[in-house]
Design a protein around this motif. Structure first.
Motif, PDB file in Angstrom:
ATOM      1  N   THR A  87       0.844  -1.204   0.000  1.00  0.00           N
ATOM      2  CA  THR A  87       0.000   0.000   0.000  1.00  0.00           C
ATOM      3  C   THR A  87       0.878   1.253   0.000  1.00  0.00           C
ATOM      4  O   THR A  87       0.638   2.198  -0.761  1.00  0.00           O
ATOM      5  CB  THR A  87      -0.931  -0.012   1.224  1.00  0.00           C
ATOM      6  OG1 THR A  87      -1.757  -1.183   1.147  1.00  0.00           O
ATOM      7  CG2 THR A  87      -1.818   1.220   1.254  1.00  0.00           C
ATOM      8  N   GLU A  88       1.917   1.214   0.825  1.00  0.00           N
ATOM      9  CA  GLU A  88       2.835   2.360   0.869  1.00  0.00           C
ATOM     10  C   GLU A  88       3.619   2.508  -0.434  1.00  0.00           C
ATOM     11  O   GLU A  88       3.906   3.618  -0.877  1.00  0.00           O
ATOM     12  CB  GLU A  88       3.806   2.209   2.046  1.00  0.00           C
ATOM     13  CG  GLU A  88       3.138   2.447   3.391  1.00  0.00           C
ATOM     14  CD  GLU A  88       4.040   2.089   4.570  1.00  0.00           C
ATOM     15  OE1 GLU A  88       5.214   1.759   4.334  1.00  0.00           O
ATOM     16  OE2 GLU A  88       3.550   2.155   5.713  1.00  0.00           O
TER      17      GLU A  88
ATOM     18  N   GLU B 218      -0.899  14.643  -1.179  1.00  0.00           N
ATOM     19  CA  GLU B 218      -1.907  13.590  -1.022  1.00  0.00           C
ATOM     20  C   GLU B 218      -1.469  12.585   0.050  1.00  0.00           C
ATOM     21  O   GLU B 218      -2.184  12.357   1.020  1.00  0.00           O
ATOM     22  CB  GLU B 218      -2.146  12.875  -2.363  1.00  0.00           C
ATOM     23  CG  GLU B 218      -2.818  13.763  -3.400  1.00  0.00           C
ATOM     24  CD  GLU B 218      -3.091  13.058  -4.704  1.00  0.00           C
ATOM     25  OE1 GLU B 218      -4.194  13.264  -5.264  1.00  0.00           O
ATOM     26  OE2 GLU B 218      -2.209  12.302  -5.193  1.00  0.00           O
ATOM     27  N   VAL B 219      -0.282  12.020  -0.139  1.00  0.00           N
ATOM     28  CA  VAL B 219       0.138  10.939   0.760  1.00  0.00           C
ATOM     29  C   VAL B 219       0.289  11.451   2.194  1.00  0.00           C
ATOM     30  O   VAL B 219      -0.142  10.805   3.146  1.00  0.00           O
ATOM     31  CB  VAL B 219       1.439  10.292   0.258  1.00  0.00           C
ATOM     32  CG1 VAL B 219       1.832   9.128   1.152  1.00  0.00           C
ATOM     33  CG2 VAL B 219       1.270   9.817  -1.188  1.00  0.00           C
ATOM     34  N   ARG B 220       0.871  12.635   2.350  1.00  0.00           N
ATOM     35  CA  ARG B 220       1.042  13.175   3.710  1.00  0.00           C
ATOM     36  C   ARG B 220      -0.294  13.484   4.372  1.00  0.00           C
ATOM     37  O   ARG B 220      -0.390  13.569   5.586  1.00  0.00           O
ATOM     38  CB  ARG B 220       1.906  14.437   3.684  1.00  0.00           C
ATOM     39  CG  ARG B 220       3.343  14.128   3.339  1.00  0.00           C
ATOM     40  CD  ARG B 220       4.247  15.310   3.571  1.00  0.00           C
ATOM     41  NE  ARG B 220       5.566  15.019   3.029  1.00  0.00           N
ATOM     42  CZ  ARG B 220       6.645  15.762   3.240  1.00  0.00           C
ATOM     43  NH1 ARG B 220       6.552  16.850   3.960  1.00  0.00           N
ATOM     44  NH2 ARG B 220       7.797  15.434   2.711  1.00  0.00           N
ATOM     45  N   ALA B 221      -1.341  13.667   3.534  1.00  0.00           N
ATOM     46  CA  ALA B 221      -2.679  13.893   4.087  1.00  0.00           C
ATOM     47  C   ALA B 221      -3.403  12.574   4.355  1.00  0.00           C
ATOM     48  O   ALA B 221      -4.554  12.574   4.782  1.00  0.00           O
ATOM     49  CB  ALA B 221      -3.501  14.755   3.122  1.00  0.00           C
ATOM     50  N   GLY B 222      -2.718  11.456   4.067  1.00  0.00           N
ATOM     51  CA  GLY B 222      -3.311  10.158   4.385  1.00  0.00           C
ATOM     52  C   GLY B 222      -4.033   9.497   3.229  1.00  0.00           C
ATOM     53  O   GLY B 222      -4.683   8.467   3.407  1.00  0.00           O
ATOM     54  N   VAL B 223      -3.947  10.073   2.042  1.00  0.00           N
ATOM     55  CA  VAL B 223      -4.664   9.514   0.896  1.00  0.00           C
ATOM     56  C   VAL B 223      -3.843   8.388   0.265  1.00  0.00           C
ATOM     57  O   VAL B 223      -2.701   8.610  -0.144  1.00  0.00           O
ATOM     58  CB  VAL B 223      -4.946  10.598  -0.163  1.00  0.00           C
ATOM     59  CG1 VAL B 223      -5.614   9.993  -1.389  1.00  0.00           C
ATOM     60  CG2 VAL B 223      -5.832  11.683   0.435  1.00  0.00           C
ATOM     61  N   THR B 224      -4.394   7.183   0.227  1.00  0.00           N
ATOM     62  CA  THR B 224      -3.839   6.117  -0.598  1.00  0.00           C
ATOM     63  C   THR B 224      -4.834   5.891  -1.738  1.00  0.00           C
ATOM     64  O   THR B 224      -5.874   6.562  -1.816  1.00  0.00           O
ATOM     65  CB  THR B 224      -3.617   4.839   0.225  1.00  0.00           C
ATOM     66  OG1 THR B 224      -4.865   4.451   0.789  1.00  0.00           O
ATOM     67  CG2 THR B 224      -2.595   5.083   1.332  1.00  0.00           C
TER      68      THR B 224
END
Lengths: 388, 388
Positions: free
Chosen positions: B123-124, B135-141
Motif C-alpha cells: 500500500t505504501e 496527497e500521501v502526507r494527508a493520508g490519501v492512498t
C-alpha cells in the motif's frame, strides 16, 4: 529528417540543497532553460524526464506529472530511468521524437535528491542500480565495483593510483570557475593520493560526491528555431545508446566498457563524424577510473593509453582534447538522474562561448557527451556541433 | 511512415508467484512473445520495458540491462516508469521508434512483483504514484483517492454502488475462461455489494487485487513482417498520451479524467477513426469507478451514462461494446508495470481469434486499450486493427 537544436539550458547549482524538494529543484532548472531559450512553457509539447531513485529518496514515483506541474507546463511527460544515465536516455528520446517529426518543442532533463538521505541510505539506494541478486547480495556497492574494474585495468594495461589522482586534480581545477559546481576548488595530486582509502585501489578523491541538483534543456526542431528566430547555434547531430550485462561477472573483460563503444559508434555514424573530430568532451567520471575507460571506449585513446591522459596533459584544459571542463561528476557533482542533461547543458555553454571555461576551447565546433548507468551496463553518447 | 504490427504476445499467468524473481517472470513473458512471433531474440533491436516499483519491491532499479539479459537479448534497453501506465508508455515509444524508421523489431512490455511485500508495504509502495507532498502526507492512498472520485461522480451524475457492483461482476465473468487471469471465477452483484467496505463508497470487490506478472510484445515494422513472412495480422494504428496534474486537488473536476480524453483523441486522430468504430475495449479498471470514468473519457458514453453501462448490458460480452473481456485489472489482476502490455496482448488475441473470449467479438476489427497511471494523471491509449 529535421535537425535538433538546443534552444536553452538550465541548471541548479549542484550540491546540498537542504530543505528543498525535488520538484522545487527541477522547476528552477526548467524555468531557467525556458528563459534561456526565449520559449514559452505553453509551447512545450512534452517533458522527457530522468530520475533514478525518487521512490527511495522522496517516496515520489510517477514524477512526470509532478514535474510538468512544477515547471508550469500543460503537456504530458514521461519518466526515464536508466540509473545514472536516466537523463541521457530522456534527452536521446527527445532528440528522436523531434527528428521523427512528431514533436517540435520538448523539455528534457532530470533531477535527483540525495543529500537528504544518510550515508548508509544513499549507498544502499545507489546499489539498486547494480545487480541485486548477483552483486549487491555479495556485498558489492559501486565504489567496490569500480575498484574491481580499476584492478582489472591495472592488471591488463598497467597504470597507477597517481595516474588516477591526476584525473581528480584536473577535474577539480576545471570546476573552480564553474558557478554550478559543488566543489569550486582545486585539489593537488598529493591530496588525492593521501585521501582515505575507500576500496583499493580507489580512495575518497577518486569518487564523485553525493549531490542534489537538476538539469533541463529546451530542444527544438530547426524549423521551430528558424520560425521563432531563436538564438540556438548548437545542434545535437548524433545520438547513440549501448547496453551490457548488468553484473560485472557476466562481462568478458572488466577493464573495458563496450556499451560506451557501441553508443559512441552509433553517435559518430549518426553525426557523420569520427572520434578525431571531437574537440571537447564531457565524460561520465563517477570514479576517476571511469573517465579513463570512457576515453578508450569512445575512441580517443588506444587501450592502455587512457590512464595517462590527464598526467600527460592530453585532457587538461590546455591539452589536445579537454575533458570535463565543467569539473565532471568528480568536482561538479553527480545528482544521478540530472547528470546526462547537465553534461549537454555544459557542452552547449562551452560551444556557445558563454561557459566560464569556453576560452579553453574557443575554436571548438564539435563536442561529445558520455553518460553511463551502473558499471556502464548502460551508456548514452551525444555529439553536439556548432551549426551556425 | 511504416505501419507497426504486433508479431507476438507473451504473458505469465497473473497472480501470486511465490519464490520467483521479477527477471524470471519477465523472461517467461519475453520468450513466449518471441516464440509466438517466430522471431529470434538476436533480431530484437531494443527493449522498451515498463516497471513501477522494482526499487521498493526487489531493491532492483536499472532493470533494462537486467531484463535484456533475462530475455536472452543482445541489445540495449530502456526502462519507462509512469506508475500503472509504465508499460503503456513503453509500448507507445516502441511504436513511435518503428514508425520513425529507426527500428524494425522491438520487444516491449513490463513486469511487476508485488505479492512478496506485506499489505502495508504494498500500500505504501503504490502510494508513491500519488503526490507525496499533497496527497500521501494527508493520508490519501489509492482506494481513498478513487473513493473521492467516485463520490464526486455520484454527486455530479448520480449512480450507485449497485452500478459499480455490475462492473465487478461483468469483469469476473469475463475472466472465467482466461487462463492468465488471477481470479478465474464469477462473483455475483450481491457478493460485490456485501464485500467489506474499504473507503466509502468503494468496497473490497470494487478494487483490483495485488498481483505479480509480466507481459511482452514483439512489435515489428510492416516491412519486416512481410520480409520474414510473419503471421502478424494485428496492427497498432493509433497511439496517444495524456497528462494531468498529479494531485486530485489540482483538478478542475474530480469526476472527469481528461488525460484519458486527450490520449484517446490523439489515438483516434492518429488511426483516422472515431470512437464509434471501436468494437471492443480493454480499459484501466483498477477500481470499478475507473472503468466508468474511462468509458466516458474515451468517448463511448456521455457524461453520466457510463455508470450504468455494465448494469444495462452495454459492456458485457454480448453487449454492443464488450469491455474488459480479459477480466480487466479487476479479475485478471494488475501487476502495475506489466498491465499496459498485457492489455495489448489480450486485445491482439481477441482480434486474432485465439483468445478464449474471441467468440464474443468474432466480427470485430477495431479494438482499443486504455492504460492509466495514478488517478489518471497519466493515460495512454492505443488503437489496434485487423490489417489483413
Amino acid at each position: 529528417m529535421t535537425g535538433v537544436r538546443v534552444a536553452g539550458v538550465g541548471l541548479t547549482p549542484f550540491g546540498a540543497h537542504e530543505g528543498r524538494t525535488g520538484r522545487d529543484l527541477f522547476a528552477e532548472a526548467a524555468l531557467a532553460a525556458l528563459a534561456d531559450a526565449g520559449v514559452d512553457g505553453d509551447d512545450v509539447e512534452h517533458l522527457n524526464y530522468g530520475n533514478f531513485m525518487g521512490a527511495l529518496a522522496e517516496r515520489q514515483g510517477h514524477q512526470a506529472p509532478v514535474m510538468t506541474e512544477a515547471a508550469g507546463l500543460r503537456c504530458a511527460g514521461t519518466r526515464y530511468e536508466e540509473a545514472c544515465a536516466s537523463a541521457g536516455v530522456a534527452v536521446r528520446e527527445a532528440v528522436r521524437a523531434i527528428r521523427s517529426g512528431e514533436n517540435d518543442v520538448m523539455l528534457a532533463g532530470g533531477m535527483e535528491r540525495m543529500t537528504n538521505l544518510s550515508t548508509a541510505e544513499v549507498t544502499e539506494s545507489l546499489a539498486v542500480a547494480a545487480d541485486e541478486l548477483f552483486e549487491v547480495r555479495a556485498g558489492v556497492t559501486f565504489p567496490g565495483a569500480y575498484a574491481l574494474m580499476a584492478r582489472a585495468y591495472f592488471d591488463e594495461y598497467g597504470g597507477s593510483r597517481e595516474d588516477l589522482a591526476h584525473v581528480a586534480a584536473k577535474n577539480h581545477a576545471n570546476a573552480v570557475n564553474n558557478e554550478y559546481a559543488q566543489y569550486q576548488r582545486e585539489i593537488t595530486v598529493e591530496q588525492a593520493l593521501d585521501s582515505p582509502e575507500v576500496a583499493s585501489p580507489l580512495h575518497l578523491f577518486d569518487a564523485c560526491p553525493i549531490t542534489d541538483g537538476a538539469s533541463a534543456l529546451v530542444l527544438v526542431s530547426e524549423e521551430f528555431a528558424a520560425d521563432h528566430d531563436l538564438d540556438a547555434p548548437v545542434a545535437i547531430t548524433g545520438t547513440g545508446q549501448g547496453g551490457d550485462r548488468a553484473a560485472l561477472q557476466d562481462r568478458a573483460d572488466m577493464a573495458r566498457t563496450p556499451a560506451a563503444t557501441d553508443a559512441a559508434e552509433e553517435a559518430y555514424a549518426d553525426a557523420g563524424i569520427t572520434s578525431d573530430e571531437v574537440a571537447v568532451a564531457e565524460v561520465h567520471d563517477c570514479f576517476t577510473i571511469a573517465e579513463v575507460m570512457a576515453l578508450e571506449s569512445l575512441g580517443f585513446f588506444e587501450p592502455g593509453e587512457g590512464v595517462g591522459a590527464a598526467r600527460r596533459g592530453d585532457t587538461t584544459r590546455d591539452g589536445d582534447l579537454p575533458v570535463n571542463l565543467s569539473g565532471g561528476l568528480k568536482a561538479k557533482g553527480h545528482p544521478v538522474g540530472a547528470t546526462g542533461g547537465s553534461q549537454i547543458a555544459e557542452m552547449t555553454r562551452l560551444l556557445r562561448g558563454d561557459h566560464p571555461n569556453s576560452d579553453a576551447v574557443a575554436d571548438a565546433t564539435v563536442g561529445l557527451t558520455h553518460n553511463a548507468g551502473g558499471t556502464v551496463a548502460s551508456a548514452v553518447v551525444h555529439v553536439l556541433e556548432v551549426a551556425e
